[in-house]
Design a protein around this motif. Sequence first.
Motif, mmCIF file in Angstrom:
data_model
loop_
_atom_site.group_PDB
_atom_site.id
_atom_site.type_symbol
_atom_site.label_atom_id
_atom_site.label_comp_id
_atom_site.label_asym_id
_atom_site.label_seq_id
_atom_site.Cartn_x
_atom_site.Cartn_y
_atom_site.Cartn_z
ATOM 1 N N VAL A 3 0.838 -1.212 0.000
ATOM 2 C CA VAL A 3 0.000 0.000 0.000
ATOM 3 C C VAL A 3 0.865 1.251 0.000
ATOM 4 O O VAL A 3 0.577 2.225 -0.709
ATOM 5 C CB VAL A 3 -0.942 -0.023 1.218
ATOM 6 C CG1 VAL A 3 -1.668 1.314 1.359
ATOM 7 C CG2 VAL A 3 -1.952 -1.149 1.089
ATOM 8 N N PHE A 4 1.950 1.230 0.764
ATOM 9 C CA PHE A 4 2.831 2.395 0.818
ATOM 10 C C PHE A 4 3.542 2.625 -0.511
ATOM 11 O O PHE A 4 3.728 3.772 -0.938
ATOM 12 C CB PHE A 4 3.856 2.235 1.932
ATOM 13 C CG PHE A 4 3.427 2.882 3.212
ATOM 14 C CD1 PHE A 4 3.171 4.236 3.263
ATOM 15 C CD2 PHE A 4 3.254 2.130 4.344
ATOM 16 C CE1 PHE A 4 2.760 4.837 4.436
ATOM 17 C CE2 PHE A 4 2.844 2.719 5.526
ATOM 18 C CZ PHE A 4 2.591 4.081 5.579
ATOM 19 N N ILE A 5 3.959 1.553 -1.163
ATOM 20 C CA ILE A 5 4.609 1.718 -2.472
ATOM 21 C C ILE A 5 3.624 2.334 -3.462
ATOM 22 O O ILE A 5 3.973 3.228 -4.241
ATOM 23 C CB ILE A 5 5.134 0.360 -2.962
ATOM 24 C CG1 ILE A 5 6.311 -0.096 -2.089
ATOM 25 C CG2 ILE A 5 5.568 0.440 -4.412
ATOM 26 C CD1 ILE A 5 6.844 -1.462 -2.442
ATOM 27 N N ALA A 6 2.366 1.868 -3.423
ATOM 28 C CA ALA A 6 1.353 2.421 -4.316
ATOM 29 C C ALA A 6 1.128 3.903 -4.041
ATOM 30 O O ALA A 6 0.899 4.702 -4.973
ATOM 31 C CB ALA A 6 0.046 1.640 -4.155
ATOM 32 N N ALA A 7 1.193 4.304 -2.757
ATOM 33 C CA ALA A 7 1.014 5.720 -2.421
ATOM 34 C C ALA A 7 2.236 6.545 -2.824
ATOM 35 O O ALA A 7 2.109 7.707 -3.239
ATOM 36 C CB ALA A 7 0.751 5.872 -0.930
ATOM 37 N N ALA A 8 3.428 5.947 -2.709
ATOM 38 C CA ALA A 8 4.661 6.694 -2.981
ATOM 39 C C ALA A 8 4.764 7.098 -4.447
ATOM 40 O O ALA A 8 5.273 8.185 -4.762
ATOM 41 C CB ALA A 8 5.876 5.860 -2.581
ATOM 42 N N VAL A 9 4.268 6.252 -5.370
ATOM 43 C CA VAL A 9 4.406 6.594 -6.794
ATOM 44 C C VAL A 9 3.462 7.714 -7.197
ATOM 45 O O VAL A 9 3.534 8.212 -8.322
ATOM 46 C CB VAL A 9 4.154 5.348 -7.686
ATOM 47 C CG1 VAL A 9 5.164 4.272 -7.392
ATOM 48 C CG2 VAL A 9 2.737 4.822 -7.493
ATOM 49 N N ARG A 10 2.580 8.146 -6.275
ATOM 50 C CA ARG A 10 1.657 9.238 -6.592
ATOM 51 C C ARG A 10 2.083 10.557 -5.959
ATOM 52 O O ARG A 10 1.309 11.514 -5.945
ATOM 53 C CB ARG A 10 0.239 8.861 -6.146
ATOM 54 C CG ARG A 10 -0.296 7.651 -6.879
ATOM 55 C CD ARG A 10 -1.704 7.284 -6.445
ATOM 56 N NE ARG A 10 -2.673 8.307 -6.849
ATOM 57 C CZ ARG A 10 -3.993 8.193 -6.645
ATOM 58 N NH1 ARG A 10 -4.475 7.102 -6.073
ATOM 59 N NH2 ARG A 10 -4.801 9.161 -7.021
ATOM 60 N N PHE A 11 3.299 10.602 -5.414
ATOM 61 C CA PHE A 11 3.794 11.872 -4.881
ATOM 62 C C PHE A 11 3.829 12.908 -6.005
ATOM 63 O O PHE A 11 4.232 12.612 -7.131
ATOM 64 C CB PHE A 11 5.206 11.708 -4.314
ATOM 65 C CG PHE A 11 5.247 10.979 -2.994
ATOM 66 C CD1 PHE A 11 4.099 10.745 -2.259
ATOM 67 C CD2 PHE A 11 6.456 10.526 -2.480
ATOM 68 C CE1 PHE A 11 4.146 10.078 -1.058
ATOM 69 C CE2 PHE A 11 6.512 9.859 -1.267
ATOM 70 C CZ PHE A 11 5.345 9.633 -0.555
ATOM 71 N N GLY A 12 3.462 14.123 -5.661
ATOM 72 C CA GLY A 12 3.520 15.210 -6.651
ATOM 73 C C GLY A 12 2.474 15.110 -7.731
ATOM 74 O O GLY A 12 2.667 15.630 -8.832
ATOM 75 N N GLY A 13 1.331 14.469 -7.423
ATOM 76 C CA GLY A 13 0.316 14.235 -8.442
ATOM 77 C C GLY A 13 -0.297 15.514 -9.005
ATOM 78 O O GLY A 13 -0.528 15.625 -10.207
ATOM 79 N N GLU A 14 -0.554 16.493 -8.160
ATOM 80 C CA GLU A 14 -1.215 17.721 -8.627
ATOM 81 C C GLU A 14 -0.307 18.523 -9.558
ATOM 82 O O GLU A 14 -0.736 19.011 -10.602
ATOM 83 C CB GLU A 14 -1.641 18.559 -7.425
ATOM 84 C CG GLU A 14 -2.726 17.879 -6.578
ATOM 85 C CD GLU A 14 -3.202 18.761 -5.445
ATOM 86 O OE1 GLU A 14 -2.880 19.970 -5.456
ATOM 87 O OE2 GLU A 14 -3.893 18.246 -4.554
ATOM 88 N N ARG A 15 0.959 18.648 -9.199
ATOM 89 C CA ARG A 15 1.895 19.386 -10.074
ATOM 90 C C ARG A 15 2.080 18.630 -11.393
ATOM 91 O O ARG A 15 2.196 19.246 -12.454
ATOM 92 C CB ARG A 15 3.239 19.558 -9.368
ATOM 93 C CG ARG A 15 3.179 20.576 -8.229
ATOM 94 C CD ARG A 15 4.544 20.735 -7.604
ATOM 95 N NE ARG A 15 4.509 21.724 -6.535
ATOM 96 C CZ ARG A 15 5.253 22.833 -6.504
ATOM 97 N NH1 ARG A 15 6.072 23.089 -7.492
ATOM 98 N NH2 ARG A 15 5.163 23.668 -5.494
ATOM 99 N N ARG A 16 2.120 17.291 -11.311
ATOM 100 C CA ARG A 16 2.283 16.512 -12.540
ATOM 101 C C ARG A 16 1.125 16.765 -13.492
ATOM 102 O O ARG A 16 1.322 16.936 -14.695
ATOM 103 C CB ARG A 16 2.358 15.025 -12.176
ATOM 104 C CG ARG A 16 2.440 14.105 -13.393
ATOM 105 C CD ARG A 16 1.997 12.704 -13.015
ATOM 106 N NE ARG A 16 0.616 12.715 -12.547
ATOM 107 C CZ ARG A 16 0.088 11.763 -11.781
ATOM 108 N NH1 ARG A 16 0.821 10.754 -11.401
ATOM 109 N NH2 ARG A 16 -1.178 11.832 -11.411
ATOM 110 N N ASP A 17 -0.100 16.811 -12.945
ATOM 111 C CA ASP A 17 -1.258 17.012 -13.801
ATOM 112 C C ASP A 17 -1.237 18.387 -14.459
ATOM 113 O O ASP A 17 -1.677 18.549 -15.606
ATOM 114 C CB ASP A 17 -2.543 16.831 -12.994
ATOM 115 C CG ASP A 17 -2.696 15.393 -12.498
ATOM 116 O OD1 ASP A 17 -1.975 14.524 -13.021
ATOM 117 O OD2 ASP A 17 -3.515 15.149 -11.597
ATOM 118 N N ARG A 18 -0.713 19.396 -13.752
ATOM 119 C CA ARG A 18 -0.610 20.726 -14.359
ATOM 120 C C ARG A 18 0.428 20.717 -15.497
ATOM 121 O O ARG A 18 0.245 21.382 -16.517
ATOM 122 C CB ARG A 18 -0.241 21.760 -13.296
ATOM 123 C CG ARG A 18 -1.379 22.056 -12.325
ATOM 124 C CD ARG A 18 -1.147 23.360 -11.578
ATOM 125 N NE ARG A 18 -0.024 23.272 -10.649
ATOM 126 C CZ ARG A 18 -0.139 22.856 -9.393
ATOM 127 N NH1 ARG A 18 -1.319 22.472 -8.937
ATOM 128 N NH2 ARG A 18 0.904 22.817 -8.596
#
Length: 765
Positions: free
Chosen positions: A205-220
């Motif tokens: 679960v933690f690995i799955a959460a870690a790959v989504r760090f910075g999601g909002e900036r990435r989407d911009r």
Amino acid sequence: MGLRFAFTGGREGWVRLLLTAVGVGLGVALLLLTTALPNALTVRRDREEARLDYTYSQTVMPRADNTLVIADIDTTYREKDVRGRLMEPEGARAPLPPGVDEFPAVGEMVVSPALKELLASDSGKLLRERLPYRIVETIGESGLIGSAELAYYAGADGLATKINGSSVARIDRFGDPHPTPERSDPVLVLLSLVVFVVLLTPVAVFIAAAVRFGGERRDRRLAALRLIGSDGGMTRRIAAGEALAGALLGLVLGAGFFLVGRQVAGSLEVLDVSVFPSYLNPSPLLAVLVAVAVPAAAVLVTLFALRGVVIEPLGVVRSARPARRRLWWRLLLPLAGLAMLYPMIGKGRTHGDFNQYLVTGGVVLLLVGVTALLPWIVETVVARLGRGGVAWQLAVRRLQLSSGTAARMVNGIAVAVAGAIALQMLFAGVDSDYTKQSQNDLSRAQMQVSLPGGVPVGAAAGEFAATQGVRKVTALSGGTLGDTRKDPASSIELSIGDCAALRELATLPSCHDGDVFVLRGAEYDSDTPKLARPGRTLYLDPSYGSEHSGEVAWRVPPELKQAQSIKDPTGVRRGGIMMTPRALPEGANAWVTGDIYLSLDSSVPDVREYVRNTAARVDVRADAMVWSASEQSRRFTSIRTGLFVGAACVLALIGASLLVSQLEQLRERKKLLSSLVAFGTRRRTLSLSVLWQTAIPIALGLVLASAVGLALGAVLLKMTAQSIRVDWAGVLSMAGIGAAVVLVVTLLSLPPLLRLMRPDGLRTE
């Protein structure tokens, strides 16, 4: 292009990549350590078996050029086991124990590195008195089961005359003489399997959460790519490439963390368990599986996260009111898990093994169901929160805008707590099956010293009476009385002691030295009435198939007093004959063994060590035992210990990953925090809002985790055919530990938060 953006995105890109890689790397390191545990336990067991020196036979092996006489003189020092052996080689080809290059001479010993370090320290002073040997060498790694094991081999002579088939034996090789496959206990196998799944699921679960760090900036950034011409599919592939870059770098960092952790593990001892770094070698197949699964999971999680995000050329349509999360499909996961576990309800340990695939799948689905349900619960609850102070409103509004991010942060904690609660219930439920309550009366004695045959019990009792911290000494010796010299058809117990000691065994009419008593009212004693008859000849220490024994003849005296048996200090009503020392026939002292029961003054520091030192002075083979109220199965205890060791590692990972996630969230909101400070918001208010943003999701997560954990624990108890009992103290402690981890992480994130809350954070280029 995604890979290039990750590595060439400037300072922001590198920070984002590093945060993702550290989060993934911590998870990968723990996955590798966990997959290495089975191999470590196997190596420990193999090395333990390779140095076994018991014959498990009453038949004495003849002396030869390749034989060795070895004596078990294990001891304990401040609750730590010390493995000790006396060795006397009888020929040039005598077998050497693993890890030892040559036999120590008389008065010398070969020690483990940990024992050598302990003896050289101030804390080993009392143990040095017990081991009066000169250190000449250290035991190699192949002869030890762990880096912190305390063990030694000492040279001796004259052991051949003390061979008894148990503690002193003659061998011609080391190892189990009669290896037999151990029958597995289905409940213990189930415990091991569930422990393994519960420890690994939070890591995933933690690995799955870690790959989504910075999601909002990435989407911009992806919106900017749409503006210059990329279509929706291309933007998702680029996002997957960025996530893949973080996962691949995380694999590299994870391998490095694992190698560092492997070396650190060699110098640690957790719950009396230690290993050498070489033990921690993960299975190549499992290592390859981790190397493939982590990048694949990173790509799949990223694509899954983008399914509900519309990335348009002029922005990301996520700032509008998001669609409400649906509940129905989230309930399918835990229901499917319960359905997989249902066929095994009531199986217990008498109806075959549990299906490992159904157990694994069912437990995983139930725990993953926590991660599916938590975002819906957080969204539903925070949508109804409103009035409050400024800090509360800032926190609630932030959670209403990005409840998914808040839920992801605590998913791992919730999964870990749910699994821990279920295991706590399961262990508590089956504990009584693997724990035997002792009959020892701890109000009459707290230690027992068993003396080998031939050691004068009276002189030994005097030594113990003079030992610091000993309040009372009860010395008893005894043996067996048979109706014939060889292979008697009937035999009874003989107990010897002074009048005060005999009163611990029976109610006496009167007592003087020289009296003999016959015991009445004993448990499981049918031979005493027919053997204890005046004038009948009985034989002390009769032979049972062996060539030599005491076989001392004794005639039952005409004046035989009656005594009513009571429970002795070990909780047993003895039968047979009791006699005072003067009534013992000539030559019998050499064939009776003694037991000394000691009442101790617990206020004296190290009183047990003083007793053990006295026992070693009386006879090095004397066995000093500390009484306890219960005894537990060694395999059950080892599984529980493995759970605690693994849980400690998972909690460390949870704390570290949660801190990384928190720092990433603060970095994303740097300009927002600076704006609020510039408008006059107090730092205390902002700090409190950050605390509320963490406290609300974790409270909801712990409530959900408790519910799922109780449900899983109840199902597991029914599977093992146990009644459902909830250990509320354990449930509250598991939830409290989870909350404490979050509190510590929040406190550690306050210093960087204060640094970010500066007006100059608004500066941009």
